[in-house]
Each structure stands twice: as structure tokens, then as C-alpha cells.
Write a protein that holds these residues in place. Sequence first.
Motif, PDB file in Angstrom:
ATOM      1  N   LEU A  80       0.867  -1.173   0.000  1.00 48.96           N
ATOM      2  CA  LEU A  80       0.000   0.000   0.000  1.00 48.96           C
ATOM      3  C   LEU A  80       0.908   1.228   0.000  1.00 48.96           C
ATOM      4  O   LEU A  80       1.533   1.542   1.015  1.00 48.96           O
ATOM      5  N   GLN A  81       1.008   1.872  -1.150  1.00 46.55           N
ATOM      6  CA  GLN A  81       1.776   3.107  -1.261  1.00 46.55           C
ATOM      7  C   GLN A  81       0.859   4.268  -0.930  1.00 46.55           C
ATOM      8  O   GLN A  81      -0.174   4.458  -1.577  1.00 46.55           O
ATOM      9  N   MET A  82       1.239   5.029   0.082  1.00 43.56           N
ATOM     10  CA  MET A  82       0.412   6.133   0.556  1.00 43.56           C
ATOM     11  C   MET A  82       1.154   7.443   0.342  1.00 43.56           C
ATOM     12  O   MET A  82       2.223   7.649   0.920  1.00 43.56           O
ATOM     13  N   ASN A  83       0.605   8.304  -0.484  1.00 51.05           N
ATOM     14  CA  ASN A  83       1.189   9.609  -0.771  1.00 51.05           C
ATOM     15  C   ASN A  83       0.263  10.720  -0.291  1.00 51.05           C
ATOM     16  O   ASN A  83      -0.921  10.493  -0.028  1.00 51.05           O
ATOM     17  N   SER A  84       0.813  11.909  -0.189  1.00 48.13           N
ATOM     18  CA  SER A  84       0.032  13.085   0.227  1.00 48.13           C
ATOM     19  C   SER A  84      -0.766  12.782   1.491  1.00 48.13           C
ATOM     20  O   SER A  84      -1.971  13.065   1.582  1.00 48.13           O
ATOM     21  N   LEU A  85      -0.098  12.235   2.462  1.00 54.56           N
ATOM     22  CA  LEU A  85      -0.774  11.813   3.687  1.00 54.56           C
ATOM     23  C   LEU A  85      -1.326  12.999   4.458  1.00 54.56           C
ATOM     24  O   LEU A  85      -0.736  14.086   4.472  1.00 54.56           O
ATOM     25  N   LYS A  86      -2.464  12.748   5.100  1.00 52.55           N
ATOM     26  CA  LYS A  86      -3.156  13.764   5.883  1.00 52.55           C
ATOM     27  C   LYS A  86      -3.281  13.284   7.329  1.00 52.55           C
ATOM     28  O   LYS A  86      -3.287  12.072   7.574  1.00 52.55           O
ATOM     29  N   PRO A  87      -3.432  14.183   8.269  1.00 56.46           N
ATOM     30  CA  PRO A  87      -3.621  13.752   9.668  1.00 56.46           C
ATOM     31  C   PRO A  87      -4.794  12.784   9.827  1.00 56.46           C
ATOM     32  O   PRO A  87      -4.722  11.881  10.673  1.00 56.46           O
ATOM     33  N   GLU A  88      -5.824  12.936   9.047  1.00 53.64           N
ATOM     34  CA  GLU A  88      -6.978  12.038   9.147  1.00 53.64           C
ATOM     35  C   GLU A  88      -6.690  10.632   8.622  1.00 53.64           C
ATOM     36  O   GLU A  88      -7.537   9.736   8.754  1.00 53.64           O
ATOM     37  N   ASP A  89      -5.531  10.418   8.052  1.00 52.58           N
ATOM     38  CA  ASP A  89      -5.119   9.069   7.655  1.00 52.58           C
ATOM     39  C   ASP A  89      -4.526   8.289   8.825  1.00 52.58           C
ATOM     40  O   ASP A  89      -4.228   7.101   8.692  1.00 52.58           O
ATOM     41  N   THR A  90      -4.335   8.957   9.955  1.00 54.38           N
ATOM     42  CA  THR A  90      -3.785   8.302  11.140  1.00 54.38           C
ATOM     43  C   THR A  90      -4.691   7.169  11.589  1.00 54.38           C
ATOM     44  O   THR A  90      -5.892   7.373  11.818  1.00 54.38           O
ATOM     45  N   ALA A  91      -4.119   5.971  11.699  1.00 50.18           N
ATOM     46  CA  ALA A  91      -4.900   4.792  12.058  1.00 50.18           C
ATOM     47  C   ALA A  91      -3.966   3.589  12.138  1.00 50.18           C
ATOM     48  O   ALA A  91      -2.803   3.665  11.739  1.00 50.18           O
ATOM     49  N   VAL A  92      -4.497   2.492  12.643  1.00 45.90           N
ATOM     50  CA  VAL A  92      -3.838   1.197  12.491  1.00 45.90           C
ATOM     51  C   VAL A  92      -4.309   0.607  11.171  1.00 45.90           C
ATOM     52  O   VAL A  92      -5.520   0.537  10.927  1.00 45.90           O
ATOM     53  N   TYR A 110     -13.697 -10.880   4.257  1.00 46.16           N
ATOM     54  CA  TYR A 110     -12.286 -11.241   4.375  1.00 46.16           C
ATOM     55  C   TYR A 110     -12.102 -12.286   5.474  1.00 46.16           C
ATOM     56  O   TYR A 110     -12.710 -12.190   6.538  1.00 46.16           O
ATOM     57  N   ASP A 111     -11.258 -13.254   5.182  1.00 49.80           N
ATOM     58  CA  ASP A 111     -11.153 -14.428   6.045  1.00 49.80           C
ATOM     59  C   ASP A 111      -9.957 -14.410   6.987  1.00 49.80           C
ATOM     60  O   ASP A 111      -9.987 -15.053   8.037  1.00 49.80           O
ATOM     61  N   TYR A 112      -8.924 -13.721   6.613  1.00 49.58           N
ATOM     62  CA  TYR A 112      -7.711 -13.668   7.433  1.00 49.58           C
ATOM     63  C   TYR A 112      -7.248 -12.224   7.545  1.00 49.58           C
ATOM     64  O   TYR A 112      -7.364 -11.451   6.596  1.00 49.58           O
ATOM     65  N   TRP A 113      -6.687 -11.918   8.728  1.00 53.36           N
ATOM     66  CA  TRP A 113      -6.259 -10.562   9.033  1.00 53.36           C
ATOM     67  C   TRP A 113      -4.870 -10.563   9.638  1.00 53.36           C
ATOM     68  O   TRP A 113      -4.512 -11.485  10.376  1.00 53.36           O
ATOM     69  N   GLY A 114      -4.120  -9.514   9.342  1.00 54.75           N
ATOM     70  CA  GLY A 114      -2.854  -9.311  10.002  1.00 54.75           C
ATOM     71  C   GLY A 114      -3.056  -8.639  11.344  1.00 54.75           C
ATOM     72  O   GLY A 114      -4.189  -8.314  11.734  1.00 54.75           O
ATOM     73  N   GLN A 115      -1.947  -8.381  12.022  1.00 54.44           N
ATOM     74  CA  GLN A 115      -2.012  -7.786  13.366  1.00 54.44           C
ATOM     75  C   GLN A 115      -2.095  -6.269  13.321  1.00 54.44           C
ATOM     76  O   GLN A 115      -2.386  -5.641  14.341  1.00 54.44           O
ATOM     77  N   GLY A 116      -1.831  -5.693  12.177  1.00 59.94           N
ATOM     78  CA  GLY A 116      -1.928  -4.247  12.009  1.00 59.94           C
ATOM     79  C   GLY A 116      -0.604  -3.537  12.207  1.00 59.94           C
ATOM     80  O   GLY A 116       0.282  -4.013  12.911  1.00 59.94           O
ATOM     81  N   THR A 117      -0.491  -2.382  11.578  1.00 56.31           N
ATOM     82  CA  THR A 117       0.680  -1.532  11.739  1.00 56.31           C
ATOM     83  C   THR A 117       0.215  -0.090  11.882  1.00 56.31           C
ATOM     84  O   THR A 117      -0.684   0.362  11.166  1.00 56.31           O
ATOM     85  N   GLN A 118       0.816   0.632  12.824  1.00 56.76           N
ATOM     86  CA  GLN A 118       0.370   1.988  13.142  1.00 56.76           C
ATOM     87  C   GLN A 118       0.943   2.993  12.146  1.00 56.76           C
ATOM     88  O   GLN A 118       2.149   3.000  11.871  1.00 56.76           O
ATOM     89  N   VAL A 119       0.073   3.841  11.644  1.00 56.75           N
ATOM     90  CA  VAL A 119       0.470   4.981  10.809  1.00 56.75           C
ATOM     91  C   VAL A 119       0.001   6.245  11.504  1.00 56.75           C
ATOM     92  O   VAL A 119      -1.189   6.381  11.812  1.00 56.75           O
ATOM     93  N   THR A 120       0.929   7.149  11.764  1.00 51.72           N
ATOM     94  CA  THR A 120       0.603   8.412  12.411  1.00 51.72           C
ATOM     95  C   THR A 120       1.079   9.552  11.531  1.00 51.72           C
ATOM     96  O   THR A 120       2.249   9.608  11.161  1.00 51.72           O
ATOM     97  N   VAL A 121       0.165  10.447  11.193  1.00 53.26           N
ATOM     98  CA  VAL A 121       0.476  11.586  10.337  1.00 53.26           C
ATOM     99  C   VAL A 121       0.334  12.850  11.168  1.00 53.26           C
ATOM    100  O   VAL A 121      -0.755  13.159  11.667  1.00 53.26           O
ATOM    101  N   SER A 122       1.424  13.565  11.321  1.00 52.71           N
ATOM    102  CA  SER A 122       1.406  14.786  12.126  1.00 52.71           C
ATOM    103  C   SER A 122       1.122  16.001  11.242  1.00 52.71           C
ATOM    104  O   SER A 122       1.514  16.038  10.079  1.00 52.71           O
ATOM    105  N   SER A 123       0.470  16.986  11.838  1.00 57.74           N
ATOM    106  CA  SER A 123       0.107  18.186  11.070  1.00 57.74           C
ATOM    107  C   SER A 123       1.189  19.239  11.148  1.00 57.74           C
ATOM    108  O   SER A 123       2.136  19.134  11.910  1.00 57.74           O
TER     109      SER A 123
END
Length: 123
Positions: A80-92, A110-123
Motif C-alpha cells: 500500500l503506497q500512501m502519498n500526500s498523507l493527511k492527519p486524518e489518515d492516522t490509524a492502524v 475477508y477471512d484472514y487478518w494481520g495484526q496491524g501496523t500503526q500509521v501516524t500523520v502529524s500536522s
Amino acid sequence: QVELVESGGGLVQAGGSLRLSCAASGRTFSRYAMGWFRQAPGKEREFVGAIGWNDYTRYADSVKGRFTISRENAKNAVYLQMNSLKPEDTAVYYCASRLAPTTSQARGDYDYWGQGTQVTVSS
């Protein structure tokens, strides 16, 4: 059984970019659709985007034009390539695998899930 492991999250300033990776186990990875979801504090888990067996992609309106999903079947990986990130994109951010070739926006498909990774976008 499919095991999914996300990586690549972190802290980034608004306007910046991050690339998330999801490594999947399983010999039939190429046959399955893969999805990305996210969950912000106090909110429900929401659809971000998905990629089908034939590389067809679909995205939530909130990320369309900014995020791109791709897959590399030889490595059993989806990105997942994420560009032009915004603070509202902050999430696991969660990677998910569907035991079907086509994409879906519904969590329950969806049948299987990962454990998640934190993304934090500062303003």
C-alpha cells in the motif's frame, strides 16, 4: 490457513509518504483478493482499498488518487503506497485476505487478518 504480517508503518508529516507491506503465507496467494483496512481510535474499521487476482483495484473515496495498492505474487506480498498523507489518515492499518479472487469492500468478506501496523500523520 493464511498468515499475514504487515510492516512499514510509522510517523510521518502531513504531505509525506509511506509504503506498507504485507507478507502472506500460503501457496495459493495469487488466487486471492487482498484488502487494506484501517481503524482510527474510537472509530470502526474501514475499507481503504483492495486488489483482485487479476490486479484489478478499488479504493475508498477518501484515499482515491493518493493511495495505490499493488501485489507481487512471486513474493507473496501486497503493498500500500500512501502519498500526500493527511492527519486524518492516522490509524492502524490492516492487511486482509479473502478466499475469493475478486475484491470486496466489506470486512465480513475477508477471512484472514494481520495484526496491524500503526500509521501516524502529524500536522
